[in-house]
Motif scaffolding. Structure first.
Motif: not given
Length: 421
Positions: A287-291, A297-301, A373-375, A386-395
């Motif tokens: 559910l968090r991943g869906m958000d 910020k992430v915009n995989c869609a 994608y994160n990098k 559309k491909v940009k650094k995302l700075n995602l946490s491990d979670q």
């Protein structure tokens, strides 16, 4: 239902109608699955895709005999043009279904395509079939980095999946085949795939009585390479994924914003959808991943959008662009500079079953895909904006993977044997 007493008649009526359609879809699925268990149920020309009705083969065991094929072909209902519907989730793309007007589906044509899809006799040495690179046990792809053809020859690209093609136009990673029919016969003549010729493949089929009977009955001009393509494409269009936990969650979403009184008014619609969602739950991580997936910020869609979660377009993600001689993908088809290194967006649906990933099979896990994608991809002059650094946490990364896995629904049961002698 008395909605006037609450003064919200318009809102609730619209919701009731919309959700009623959803519930009807779920009911249709239940009825369809029940019908599958009833061998004596009368066939109709209305079929819900994603169930084994069209993919379970001619009833019986062992190789198909001429007697079985003759009996199958003698049944008029097997030649009626089918009116197909898509399961929950994909059903939103009903208007986008491709190829049905040009190549109508019938049970007999789909069954013929099923046989051809699994028949290695289409290859030059009787070792490779369509399923060799697009196998149901491996997510309709193959768990090898590249496709492997006759004499263990290795191609240069990962095997793309062959399901949900009914919502897809041009085929292959670079879109070089304009239709599924064209794609279906391409590998037959490819020297590192089936390494055959179309003429030799047709000659082989003409020497098999069971195929002679079917092609003669189904197509006016009998066995031709074009008709081979039509049959295989017809079968592949029936390979669709069933509802996923994400699909059930999406149908529940409108109700989560409603107050108790509204829910009471829509009890008959709300409760069945709630029950289905509980039966096919998404984890908290998913559910968090869906958000995140749909967030700005992430915009995989931005690319993984629509009923089949793909824009059907071509993008440069930087994958393989740091090689001495990179695969230029779509550019080789269009010769347009902007298409250098661009490849078709794959569907997220059931993606967990078709590792490895990307056009070159270079990423073995979904975790590696997320990290790419994160990098921000691999820098190159043609990298998609559309491909940009995302700075995602491990979670965050774990949650995105969990969401992608929550987009998996059941594949229809498919008979992989039962071929003409």
């Amino acid at each position: 239902m008395n909605v006037l007493k609450h003064g919200r008649s318009t809102l609730l009526l619209k919701l009731s109608i919309a959700c009623g359609v959803v519930f009807a879809t779920v009911q249709t699925q239940a009825v369809s699955h029940a019908a599958e268990k009833n061998a004596s149920a009368k066939k109709t020309n209305k079929v819900l895709l994603g169930t084994p009705e069209l993919t379970s083969g001619i009833p019986g065991k062992g190789p198909l005999t001429k007697k079985e094929i003759k009996e199958w072909l003698s049944q008029p209902e097997n030649h009626e043009i089918l009116e197909v519907t898509l399961p929950l989730g994909l059903s939103a793309g009903a208007a986008q279904m491709v190829g049905l007007k040009e190549n109508p589906l019938t049970r007999a044509k789909v069954e013929l395509g099923r046989q051809l899809y699994f028949d290695t006799r289409l290859s030059s040495d009787n070792t490779i079939s369509c399923a060799s690179c697009h196998h149901p046990d491996e997510g309709y792809g193959r768990h090898t980095q590249f496709g492997i053809g006759v004499r263990d020859q290795e191609g240069g690209r990962n095997s793309p999946i062959s399901y949900n093609r009914i919502l897809s136009g041009p085929q292959f990673w670079d879109g070089r085949a304009a239709t599924l029919e064209e794609q279906a016969v391409g590998p037959i003549a490819n020297p590192i795939e089936m390494a055959n010729t179309h003429e030799a493949a047709v000659k082989t089929l003409k020497g098999i009585p069971g195929y002679q009977m079917q092609f003669k009955k189904i197509f006016k001009d009998g066995i031709t390479i074009d008709n081979v393509g039509k049959a295989i494409a017809a079968f592949e269009r029936t390979l669709v994924t069933g509802p996923s936990p994400f699909d059930y969650q999406e149908k529940l979403k409108p109700f989560l914003k409603m107050d108790k009184e509204d829910l009471e008014d829509l009890e008959d619609v709300y409760q069945p959808i709630l029950a289905q969602t509980k039966k096919h739950p998404m984890s908290k991580s998913a559910l968090r991943g869906m958000d995140l997936f749909f967030s700005e910020k992430v915009n995989c869609a931005a690319c993984h959008v629509g009923p089949n979660m793909t824009d059907e377009k071509y993008h440069n993600l930087g994958v393989g662009m740091d090689a001495k001689k990179p695969d230029l993908g779509r550019y080789e088809v269009t010769k347009q500079e902007k298409d250098k290194g661009a490849f078709k967006t794959p569907t997220i649906r059931n993606v967990e079953f078709s590792a490895p990933y990307m056009h070159d099979g270079s990423q073995k896990t979904l975790e590696e895909v997320v990290e790419h994608y994160n990098k921000g991809g691999t820098p190159n002059p043609y990298l998609s904006e559309k491909v940009k650094k995302l700075n995602l946490s491990d979670q965050d990364k774990k949650d995105l993977v969990a969401f992608m896995k929550a987009c998996s629904g059941p594949f229809p049961k498919v008979e992989t044997g039962r071929l003409p002698q």
